[in-house]
Write a protein that holds these residues in place. Structure first.
Motif, PDB file in Angstrom:
ATOM      1  N   LEU A  88      38.896  48.281  34.922  1.00 19.66           N
ATOM      2  CA  LEU A  88      38.119  48.477  36.146  1.00 19.66           C
ATOM      3  C   LEU A  88      39.001  48.913  37.314  1.00 19.66           C
ATOM      4  O   LEU A  88      40.218  48.721  37.309  1.00 19.66           O
ATOM      5  CB  LEU A  88      37.384  47.185  36.511  1.00 19.66           C
ATOM      6  N   ASP A  89      38.366  49.475  38.319  1.00 18.34           N
ATOM      7  CA  ASP A  89      39.076  49.862  39.537  1.00 18.34           C
ATOM      8  C   ASP A  89      39.398  48.626  40.364  1.00 18.34           C
ATOM      9  O   ASP A  89      38.901  47.525  40.106  1.00 18.34           O
ATOM     10  CB  ASP A  89      38.224  50.838  40.352  1.00 18.34           C
ATOM     11  N   LYS A  90      40.232  48.805  41.408  1.00 15.21           N
ATOM     12  CA  LYS A  90      40.686  47.672  42.206  1.00 15.21           C
ATOM     13  C   LYS A  90      39.575  47.094  43.088  1.00 15.21           C
ATOM     14  O   LYS A  90      39.592  45.913  43.415  1.00 15.21           O
ATOM     15  CB  LYS A  90      41.883  48.075  43.068  1.00 15.21           C
ATOM     16  N   VAL A  91      38.602  47.907  43.470  1.00 18.49           N
ATOM     17  CA  VAL A  91      37.479  47.371  44.239  1.00 18.49           C
ATOM     18  C   VAL A  91      36.704  46.372  43.384  1.00 18.49           C
ATOM     19  O   VAL A  91      36.331  45.282  43.845  1.00 18.49           O
ATOM     20  CB  VAL A  91      36.560  48.502  44.740  1.00 18.49           C
ATOM     21  N   SER A  92      36.487  46.721  42.115  1.00 18.29           N
ATOM     22  CA  SER A  92      35.764  45.810  41.219  1.00 18.29           C
ATOM     23  C   SER A  92      36.543  44.527  40.974  1.00 18.29           C
ATOM     24  O   SER A  92      35.969  43.425  40.978  1.00 18.29           O
ATOM     25  CB  SER A  92      35.485  46.513  39.881  1.00 18.29           C
ATOM     26  N   THR A  93      37.846  44.649  40.756  1.00 16.95           N
ATOM     27  CA  THR A  93      38.639  43.443  40.504  1.00 16.95           C
ATOM     28  C   THR A  93      38.785  42.610  41.779  1.00 16.95           C
ATOM     29  O   THR A  93      38.922  41.386  41.700  1.00 16.95           O
ATOM     30  CB  THR A  93      40.019  43.804  39.938  1.00 16.95           C
ATOM     31  N   THR A  94      38.730  43.258  42.922  1.00 19.31           N
ATOM     32  CA  THR A  94      38.731  42.519  44.189  1.00 19.31           C
ATOM     33  C   THR A  94      37.458  41.694  44.307  1.00 19.31           C
ATOM     34  O   THR A  94      37.487  40.523  44.717  1.00 19.31           O
ATOM     35  CB  THR A  94      38.846  43.494  45.374  1.00 19.31           C
ATOM     36  N   LEU A  95      36.334  42.282  43.962  1.00 20.90           N
ATOM     37  CA  LEU A  95      35.067  41.554  43.989  1.00 20.90           C
ATOM     38  C   LEU A  95      35.097  40.368  43.029  1.00 20.90           C
ATOM     39  O   LEU A  95      34.589  39.280  43.347  1.00 20.90           O
ATOM     40  CB  LEU A  95      33.920  42.502  43.629  1.00 20.90           C
ATOM     41  N   LEU A  96      35.702  40.560  41.860  1.00 20.83           N
ATOM     42  CA  LEU A  96      35.825  39.445  40.915  1.00 20.83           C
ATOM     43  C   LEU A  96      36.669  38.319  41.506  1.00 20.83           C
ATOM     44  O   LEU A  96      36.318  37.136  41.392  1.00 20.83           O
ATOM     45  CB  LEU A  96      36.470  39.933  39.622  1.00 20.83           C
ATOM     46  N   ALA A  97      37.790  38.673  42.134  1.00 20.80           N
ATOM     47  CA  ALA A  97      38.654  37.653  42.735  1.00 20.80           C
ATOM     48  C   ALA A  97      37.918  36.904  43.837  1.00 20.80           C
ATOM     49  O   ALA A  97      38.049  35.680  43.964  1.00 20.80           O
ATOM     50  CB  ALA A  97      39.918  38.306  43.298  1.00 20.80           C
ATOM     51  N   GLU A  98      37.140  37.619  44.635  1.00 22.91           N
ATOM     52  CA  GLU A  98      36.353  36.960  45.686  1.00 22.91           C
ATOM     53  C   GLU A  98      35.330  36.003  45.081  1.00 22.91           C
ATOM     54  O   GLU A  98      35.183  34.862  45.536  1.00 22.91           O
ATOM     55  CB  GLU A  98      35.624  38.018  46.527  1.00 22.91           C
ATOM     56  N   THR A  99      34.646  36.451  44.056  1.00 19.02           N
ATOM     57  CA  THR A  99      33.576  35.651  43.454  1.00 19.02           C
ATOM     58  C   THR A  99      34.124  34.404  42.775  1.00 19.02           C
ATOM     59  O   THR A  99      33.500  33.330  42.828  1.00 19.02           O
ATOM     60  CB  THR A  99      32.796  36.502  42.438  1.00 19.02           C
ATOM     61  N   MET A 100      35.287  34.539  42.147  1.00 14.95           N
ATOM     62  CA  MET A 100      35.868  33.395  41.436  1.00 14.95           C
ATOM     63  C   MET A 100      36.441  32.344  42.380  1.00 14.95           C
ATOM     64  O   MET A 100      36.761  31.230  41.957  1.00 14.95           O
ATOM     65  CB  MET A 100      36.986  33.882  40.502  1.00 14.95           C
ATOM     66  N   ALA A 101      36.566  32.672  43.665  1.00  9.69           N
ATOM     67  CA  ALA A 101      37.260  31.779  44.597  1.00  9.69           C
ATOM     68  C   ALA A 101      36.618  30.396  44.685  1.00  9.69           C
ATOM     69  O   ALA A 101      37.309  29.404  44.933  1.00  9.69           O
ATOM     70  CB  ALA A 101      37.312  32.414  45.987  1.00  9.69           C
ATOM     71  N   GLU A 102      35.309  30.313  44.485  1.00  6.77           N
ATOM     72  CA  GLU A 102      34.645  29.004  44.567  1.00  6.77           C
ATOM     73  C   GLU A 102      35.087  28.063  43.453  1.00  6.77           C
ATOM     74  O   GLU A 102      34.784  26.872  43.487  1.00  6.77           O
ATOM     75  CB  GLU A 102      33.121  29.176  44.534  1.00  6.77           C
ATOM     76  N   ALA A 103      35.810  28.581  42.486  1.00  9.60           N
ATOM     77  CA  ALA A 103      36.316  27.735  41.395  1.00  9.60           C
ATOM     78  C   ALA A 103      37.576  26.975  41.786  1.00  9.60           C
ATOM     79  O   ALA A 103      38.199  26.318  40.947  1.00  9.60           O
ATOM     80  CB  ALA A 103      36.581  28.581  40.155  1.00  9.60           C
ATOM     81  N   SER A 104      37.980  27.080  43.036  1.00  8.28           N
ATOM     82  CA  SER A 104      39.102  26.308  43.588  1.00  8.28           C
ATOM     83  C   SER A 104      40.380  26.499  42.774  1.00  8.28           C
ATOM     84  O   SER A 104      40.809  27.612  42.550  1.00  8.28           O
ATOM     85  CB  SER A 104      38.716  24.829  43.701  1.00  8.28           C
TER      86      SER A 104
END
Length: 592
Positions: A88-104
């Motif tokens: 995936l492109d970096k925008v997509s992986t950035t969105l994944l990193a943002e979304t996973m953040a609630e997993a502490s």
């Protein structure tokens, strides 16, 4: 796109940018949003029910859940499809990193694995190394760790003392030394380790768990991120095959620093996700908590806090996605199949090293503000572990330290810009000379009738102020400038303010163009408040810097120039922030 046509790093200081060319969260595709929904469902269904157990550092559970994440494709986003990933492109992986953040803490374990742990092999591995490691790393059947910091070298990474010496038969390197603060160390299978060949040539190695002479020390007892593993590593004549040299001998700095650049902006993405969670927690608590017979959300000072938190998150989100888009555009100029693919990728990433440092500094400090205000809104309950805002507050503190301290990143920002200017990559000196001529002419204020016309003008003022103050610093200090850390940091903070203001302005202009002013009203108001507050900070920074450079009449001349540059009408931020706060309270979460 050829490299000469791709936008270059640092140009935001001297050039204008077309809003249509900037990547914003509003540009996310349906496919990208579905991917984020899948990650969110995984966090809600698999991680949060086991949150307490994970925070107690249950290694087996962490590994099992990482393998589940791998089965869902959440670990292979950056890995090319040829090696079992999604590519995936970096925008997509950035969105994944943002979304996973609630997993502490679990999000940190995943982030270290998919980012600084796996990317060195993605970008710099040989075809054989990629084939050997990337499919397992993408699937989560093996977990990666990044090993750079040592007891005597943190920010000074090249001061590492771990050594590697070739065996007489030329088949292995023997590693000797130690590393500290290594994330995922207790359960990782693959370690990216930096050592100096013959004590001199800084080099990266792929080291496997179970290598003789390689041992892992006990867990560190940390302030926060308690559910992540952090251990020291020890090497005593640990043999590593020569085939496991990553990149070239003596070129480890290319890998280390460019991977850290990626890590810095991805850290910013995680900060965005946590910031949004903190705002939802604070808004929800404020709505339910009653004092003096009414919800505390109804009090203006609580509303102001919610507005400030929302504005900080909005600007952070804007700079993170803008930077991800820039990196994607530059990486598109690299050929992943070329013999020098690693060098091409390194050059592409390095182009935006300055912006990555800005993202790291701004995002981590914005999250600290948001977390702190979140605790304050909770009052005494915010100090109790039962409430997640307490953990967010503790966990956020490390962000200003790892991936390069904020102090080091601040030093890198103007230093990188000056190097670009001296190489002729940026017309910085020409712009500074043109400004000197402009300052000799009358500078009447324009009318500010159009939406965001004042904010656009103020951004231009900030850029001119940077040129004026930076030019004065170069002229006065010359080569001594790099030793004047306080001046460098002030210049860095002005640049950070410029990039942040411009990113918000470009985003809201694009939003207006695509959706109309009514849809963009909240974004317009947040940008208005942020620009005014930032210009006030820039003016203070400029005064402090000029006072360090000049005295007496010369200082007064410089201050009069600054006053001329900074003239602009003030806006009523109190009333505007009440409108922003009302929207946050109504939604009970972060709102654009």
């Amino acid at each position: 796109m050829s490299p000469d046509k791709a936008p270059s790093g640092g140009r935001f200081v001297v050039d204008e940018t077309d809003p249509a060319a900037v990547v914003t969260p509003e540009d996310l595709t349906e496919e990208q949003r579905m991917m984020a929904d899948a990650a969110r469902a995984f966090v809600q269904g698999e991680i949060k029910p086991r949150d307490e157990q994970l925070e107690k550092l249950d290694y087996k559970l962490t590994v099992d859940l990482m393998r589940k994440a791998g089965e869902l494709g959440l670990l292979g986003a950056d890995v090319p499809e040829a090696y079992g990933g999604l590519g995936l492109d970096k925008v997509s992986t950035t969105l994944l990193a943002e979304t996973m953040a609630e997993a502490s803490s679990f999000a940190l374990s995943v982030g270290a694995h998919v980012g600084i742990g796996t990317l060195p092999i993605v970008f710099f591995g040989t075809p054989e190394q990629k084939a050997a490691y990337l499919p397992d790393l993408a699937a989560g059947t093996r977990i990666a760790s990044y090993c750079l910091t040592e007891p005597g070298s943190g920010s000074d990474a090249l001061g590492a003392r771990t050594t590697a010496r070739l065996t007489p038969d030329g088949t292995h390197y023997l590693l000797n030394g130690s590393k500290i603060y290594i994330t995922n160390a207790a359960f990782a299978d693959v370690f990216i380790v930096y050592a100096k060949v013959n004590g001199d040539h800084f080099t990266a190695f792929i080291v496997e768990r179970g290598t003789p002479g390689f041992t892992i020390g006990p867990e560190e007892k940390k302030m926060g991120i308690k559910g992540s593993s952090t251990c020291p590593l020890f090497f005593e004549d640990a043999p590593v095959p020569v085939s496991n040299v990553l990149g070239e001998v003596g070129k480890g700095h290319l890998i280390a620093f460019n991977i850290l650049n990626i890590g810095r902006f991805k850290l910013g993405a995680g900060c965005v996700g946590t910031a949004k969670e903190a705002i939802a927690l604070a808004a929800g608590y404020a709505a339910g908590r009653k004092q003096f017979g009414r919800p505390i959300a109804s009090f203006p000072l609580i509303g102001e806090k919610l507005a400030d938190m929302n504005i900080a998150a909005f600007v952070t989100e804007s700079i993170v996605y803008r930077t991800a888009g820039l990196i994607d555009e530059r990486l598109a100029t690299a050929d992943p199949n070329a013999p020098d693919a690693g060098a091409q990728a390194a050059k592409a990433i390095a182009e935006y090293a300055l912006e990555c440092s800005i993202v790291k500094v701004f995002a981590t400090e914005a999250l600290d503000l948001i977390a702190d205000e979140g605790v304050q809104i909770h009052g005494g309950y915010g100090y109790i572990q039962e409430y997640k805002i307490e953990r967010i507050y503790r966990d956020s503190r490390i962000n200003r330290i790892f991936e390069g301290t904020n102090e080091i990143n601040r030093m890198l920002i103007p230093g990188t810009l000056m190097k670009k200017a001296l190489k002729g990559d940026l017309p910085l000196l020409r712009k500074a000379r043109a400004l000197q001529e402009e300052l000799l002419q009358p500078m009447p204020l324009p009318s500010f009738d159009d939406t965001l016309s004042l904010e656009t003008f103020r951004l231009a003022q900030a850029k001119k102020t940077f040129l004026a103050v930076g030019g004065a610093a170069v002229q006065k200090l010359g080569l001594r400038l790099e030793q004047e850390q306080e001046v460098l940091v002030a210049l860095a903070d002005i640049m950070i303010g410029i990039y942040a203001m411009e990113s918000a302005l470009l985003r809201v202009r694009k939003l207006i163009a695509n959706s109309g002013e009514a849809r963009a009203e909240n974004a317009i108001q947040m940008t208005t408040v942020f620009v005014q507050n930032t210009l006030e900070k820039i003016e203070t920074l400029a005064k402090k810097t000029l006072a360090a450079l000049e005295q007496g009449d010369a200082l007064q001349v410089q201050l009069s120039v600054l006053k001329k540059l900074m003239r602009a009408p003030l806006v009523d931020t109190i009333t505007i922030k009440r409108s922003i706060a009302a929207r946050v309270k109504e939604a009970g979460r972060y709102v654009v």
